[in-house]
Enzyme design. Structure first.
Site, PDB file in Angstrom:
ATOM      1  N   SER A 282      40.633  39.888  43.216  1.00 18.79           N
ATOM      2  CA  SER A 282      41.070  41.113  43.476  1.00 18.79           C
ATOM      3  C   SER A 282      39.974  42.239  42.780  1.00 18.79           C
ATOM      4  CB  SER A 282      42.405  41.467  42.698  1.00 18.79           C
ATOM      5  OG  SER A 282      42.321  41.266  41.362  1.00 18.79           O
ATOM      6  N   ASP A 283      39.991  43.546  43.242  1.00 18.48           N
ATOM      7  CA  ASP A 283      39.297  44.450  42.729  1.00 18.48           C
ATOM      8  C   ASP A 283      40.213  44.540  41.145  1.00 18.48           C
ATOM      9  OD1 ASP A 283      37.873  46.567  41.851  1.00 18.48           O
ATOM     10  OD2 ASP A 283      37.631  47.449  43.606  1.00 18.48           O
ATOM     11  N   TRP A 284      39.833  45.317  40.294  1.00 20.48           N
ATOM     12  CA  TRP A 284      40.196  45.301  39.042  1.00 20.48           C
ATOM     13  C   TRP A 284      41.596  46.088  39.032  1.00 20.48           C
ATOM     14  CZ3 TRP A 284      36.589  42.405  39.852  1.00 20.48           C
ATOM     15  CH2 TRP A 284      36.013  41.674  38.758  1.00 20.48           C
TER      16      TRP A 284
END
Ligand code: NAG
Ligand code: NAG
Ligand code: NAG
Ligand code: NAG
Ligand code: NAG
Ligand code: NAG
Ligand code: NAG
Ligand code: NAG
Ligand code: NAG
Ligand code: NAG
Ligand code: NAG
Length: 856
Positions: A282-284
């Site tokens: 996932s992106d952050w």
């Protein structure tokens, strides 16, 4: 994240995960995403992954449930040294994998290089430079102890010229971006570092990417299947084919389903159709659910906590419980671990990894290993210099990526000018130092990098003024400068003197949405130059008949008011050149490097000419803003061509100090066979191990185990009941069975059906250097696919060739089946249409001097 109880099946819920029911109902009218389950498991026979699979299987088969969960879950923001780090497997000797920004160097580290941006190297149209840049960045990451480098980027692609992060990727064209992505991936992974293709996908603007103050959910990019395949997905396909080990799903929603739990995107398109064998992170904080994201195809959550430093996780403990419970089938967790370890082995790694020798959160030599918790005081920075001689490559890439947009009266190259007046803040230093603004979140001094997470700290920054001062000192040229855009009286005095050549440096900046600079929330608010740059150019050129303009920018600017002034004798676009900015521009200004770069985006006469724009204000009440990609594949030059709008500088345009002529186009048909859709089906999912369902087996190991505050663990805090251990009010969903599934027609090898790369046609042409200087030329191949919804022309080939004066060279490019196909929604496959097709060769997208019909 609450699951709506209105729906019976987790499959549907994964698509509609939303924090409030009203949202779901509101969106019933709008774009939605079809479910795709179960999540595809690794294919032991995937080309390029066979050995990695065997090694991963051997390793994962030895792992316990808790160890597998550790591998998939970040330990929390600032809990370890890297921007992202997963748990370790001490029993088997594996330390926590280190994931680190950025696509242009090692972020948050000392003694590293600051490379030119991706968009800048795209302008070189030079595959070898793209590869070398990737490899050099990979080496630096490797030497710091990084396992996954968070780049390269192909999302955003550049739907909006104002897009804040366009500069982190390559070009506003999928074909060139695909080459850039693939070459960079190969370069990075040849050093033993796993590359990460990001941000997947249609993450085209910063505004509302994570919702907003008055907006409940992230923006939804609503994109039809054909546009997705022919435009936005295209470069990612090249990354998969190049063997990329990881993907990062983006913050935005796609058809009102979050990209990190959109099963059609992750399970369907990426893992099934494209046969991607690596892992998706996932992106952050782009994860919005536990079980739903797992079954939708997410393999790793970053940085692990629900919100930074809240000590909670959708996975960690929750994932352990969900597997014990049967909510998430064991095969899915095993597949996550397999994909992570396969990417690790594929890039040539062994279990024993070098130490991570830097710390993202402080440059202090000693400090807390667990920075946020302020625990584990020890040495955390070893200050290892990893730059090698990369400064030479950086200087070369930036010079060879500088685009000469205008050059009249032989203004360039400079030949021992008598007097240079260097004008503009963009020529000089940031008074606070090159790293004076955190994550480059300001536009002070010369612009050599955009802002946000896609940055690295400069080891030094050679400004244009520095390099010009050294050069003129050597040559005995008089040089005076005014590096204040608002000191008009001083500037006027200089540029109105006799024999003056004025070099005006200007810029336009942008970056990531978490930083606002001069009111620009990541995306640019306008397409004009910053710091009254346009007015400065107009002022200078009204007094000086030899005004040379250098633009540093993150994309096009509107140059309409001054570009055609006879007193503006030359214009250069130098992109975001990195640490050697000054030396690179001096190399070009004085002709040490003969420019050949091409603009990787269109320069329109006005903002409206692009036909697309950022959504700056909520357009759906308190619901997720809706961004409908109604223009389809017509972005940038495709749109200008389609609408017959004349740009100022077209995509692919760039001049040289010599001249070239094109002749003799030939097209030869190859004997590629018929295209056969892939048939058959996958096998049943394997599992690699077993686990107990006794909760007490998953408790913290012992009283003496050091519990670090805010840290994300795979263990259970309490073993009294699963529900209590989870603390998830919606704990307990069910997922799809891992039964064999039909293989998609367009699937096969990583990247898709192998026949898509069959060579159908070979195009050759002669390019002659008709000037008096040696130079590089970038012949470009475009095709017209001929259909009413096809762009008039699309880039499908290029080369960068060095040619001596008076000499000719043969440009040669091949057209694959994929290059000539359209995505057919009905058959979910690529087809070559019956429309008559034409190939073009020329020095830019609008100077297509040669053409020939394609016989299919
Ligand atoms: C989004 O919706 C469009 C229109 O229905 C459809 O063509 C496309 O496949 C959908 N994409 C995804 C990822 O759901
Ligand atoms: C999980 O990772 C943490 C952090 O690296 C480590 O302390 C712990 O021992 C690991 N647990 C297992 C079961 O390997
Ligand atoms: C959010 O809504 C409030 C109340 O309507 C308004 O005052 C505020 O300006 C809005 N904030 C933004 C960023 O739009
Ligand atoms: C499990 O996930 C939920 C959100 O779905 C969260 O509220 C809860 O704190 C998580 N549990 C743990 C132990 O992190
Ligand atoms: C999963 O755990 C929840 C909460 O403890 C429980 O209600 C549910 O029955 C369990 N489901 C299965 C399949 O074991
Ligand atoms: C465009 O934005 C820049 C940066 O914020 C600003 O300096 C400039 O004045 C703006 N231009 C216009 C025409 O508003
Ligand atoms: C441009 O020139 C005018 C005077 O003609 C002056 O008032 C203005 O400040 C100048 N602006 C810049 C940016 O040089
Ligand atoms: C060009 O520069 C000269 C001074 O060299 C000036 O007299 C003239 O007005 C300028 N022309 C324009 C179009 O600005
Ligand atoms: C610029 O102006 C000077 C006189 O001020 C003249 O000698 C020179 O020829 C002019 N250059 C051009 C390119 O018009
Ligand atoms: C898992 O399998 C191994 C090997 O067959 C066995 O020794 C062990 O008891 C099993 N563990 C559980 C929890 O079933
Ligand atoms: C787990 O227990 C520790 C120690 O008691 C506590 O600080 C922490 O907040 C708990 N974590 C969760 C997710 O409940």
């Amino acid at each position: 994240m609450a699951f709506s109880k209105l729906f019976g099946s987790a499959l549907v819920l994964a698509q509609l995960a939303s924090s409030n029911h009203v949202q779901v109902e509101e969106r019933a009218e709008t774009a939605h995403s079809e479910p795709f389950y179960p999540s595809p498991w690794m294919n032991p026979k995937a080309i390029g992954w066979e050995d990695a699979y065997v090694k991963a299987k051997d390793f994962v088969s030895q792992m316990t449930l808790l160890e597998k969960v550790n591998l998939t879950t970040g330990v929390g923001w600032q809990s370890e040294q890297c921007v992202g780090q997963v748990g370790s497997v001490p029993r088997l000797g594996l330390r926590g994998l280190c994931l680190q920004d950025s696509p242009l160097g090692v972020r948050f580290a000392d003694y590293v290089s600051a490379f030119p941006s991706g968009q800048t190297v795209a302008a070189s149209f030079d595959r070898s430079l793209m590869y070398q840049r990737g490899k050099a960045m990979g080496q630096e990451h490797k030497d710091k102890g990084v396992n996954v480098m968070l780049g390269p980027s192909a999302g955003p692609l550049g739907r909006h010229p104002e897009g804040g992060r366009n500069w982190e990727g390559f070009a506003a064209d999928p074909w060139l971006t695909g080459i850039g992505l693939a070459e960079t991936v190969k370069g990075i992974q040849d050093t033993g570092v796993i590359a990460c293709a990001k941000h997947f996908i249609v993450n085209e603007q910063e505004h509302f990417r994570q919702g907003g103050p008055n907006v409940s959910d992230a923006i939804s990019s609503n994109v039809d299947d054909k546009t997705m395949h022919e435009l936005y997905l295209w470069p990612f396909v090249d990354a998969v084919r190049a063997g990329v080990g990881s993907f990062m799903c983006s913050y935005n929603q796609v058809n009102n389903s979050y990209a990190c739990q959109n099963s059609k995107l992750l399970n369907g398109i990426l893992k099934s159709e494209l046969g991607f064998q690596g892992f998706v992170m996932s992106d952050w904080a782009a994860q919005h659910s536990g079980a739903s994201s797992a079954v939708a195809g997410l393999d790793m959550t970053m940085p692990g906590d629900v919100a930074f430093n809240d000590g909670k996780s959708y996975w960690g403990t929750n994932l352990t419980l969900a597997v014990i419970n049967g909510t998430i089938p064991e095969y899915r967790l095993d597949d996550m671990a397999m994909r992570i370890m396969a990417a690790f082995f594929k890039t040539g790694n062994v279990i024993e990894q070098p130490q991570i020798n830097f710390d993202s959160w402080t440059k202090d030599t000693n400090g807390p290993m667990h920075y946020y918790a302020k625990e584990g005081e020890q040495q955390i920075n070893w200050h290892v210099n990893v730059q090698r001689d990369h400064r030479n490559l950086i200087r070369d890439v930036a010079a060879k990526s500088t685009v000469l947009l205008k050059n009249e009266n032989n203004a360039l190259p400079l030949k021992s000018p008598k007097f240079l007046a260097v004008i503009g803040e963009d020529a000089g230093p940031n008074p606070k130092g090159p790293n004076g603004c955190s994550d480059r979140g300001c536009d002070d001094g010369t612009l050599a990098m955009g802002w946000g997470s896609g940055t690295a700290d400069f080891p030094y920054l050679v400004t244009p003024l520095d390099a010009l001062t050294m050069k003129t000192a050597d040559d005995g040229t008089r040089l005076e400068h005014v590096i204040d855009n608002y000191a008009w009286d001083s500037t006027k005095t200089l540029v109105s003197q006799a024999d003056v050549t004025a070099l005006v440096f200007v810029n336009a900046d942008s970056g990531e949405g978490y930083i606002t600079v001069d009111g620009n929330e990541g995306d640019r608010n306008n397409l004009t130059l910053w710091g009254s740059g346009d007015e400065l150019i107009k002022n200078v050129s009204s007094l000086c008949n030899n005004t040379i303009v250098v633009i540093h920018s993150t994309g096009p600017t509107v140059v309409t008011e001054w570009y055609d002034s006879p007193n503006v004798t030359a214009i250069l676009w130098a992109g975001l050149p990195g640490q050697e900015s000054g030396r690179s521009i001096v190399d070009v200004l004085y002709g040490k490097v003969n420019p050949a770069a091409r603009t990787p985006f269109t320069w329109g006469a006005k903002r409206e000419d692009y036909g697309t724009d950022i959504i700056y204000e909520p357009n759906n009440g308190a619901g997720a803003p809706q961004q409908d990609f109604t223009e389809g594949v017509m972005i940038d030059y495709r749109y200008f061509d389609y609408k017959n709008i004349t740009p100022i500088f077209e995509f692919g345009f760039g001049l040289s100090y010599t001249t070239f002529e094109y002749s003799n186009i030939k097209v030869e048909k190859s004997g590629a066979g018929e295209y056969n859709p892939t048939t058959g089906s996958t096998t049943e999912a394997p599992t690699f191990g077993n686990f107990s369902t006794d909760l007490t087996d998953y408790a913290f190991p012992s009283e003496s185990f050091p519990y670090i505050p805010y840290y994300i663990y795979p263990y259970l805090n309490t073993t009294s009941s699963a529900a209590e251990a989870s603390q998830d009010p919606d704990y307990g969903q069910t997922a799809a069975d891992p039964l064999p599934r039909p293989a998609p027609a367009a699937s096969d090898e990583p990247g898709g059906n192998r026949q898509l790369w069959d060579v159908m046609q070979t195009v050759t042409a002669t390019v002659t250097n008709t000037g008096s200087l040696v130079g590089d030329e970038v012949p470009q191949l475009y095709v017209a696919l001929g259909g009413p919804s096809d762009p008039p022309v699309q880039l499908r080939g290029f080369d960068r060739m060095r040619i001596e004066p008076g000499q000719s060279a043969e440009f040669r490019a091949t057209l694959t089946r994929r290059d000539l196909s359209n995505w057919d929604v009905a058959s979910q496959n690529w087809v070559i249409s019956d429309h008559p097709k034409t190939v073009y060769v020329g020095p830019s997208s609008r100077k297509l001097v040669l053409s020939a019909p394609l016989e299919l």
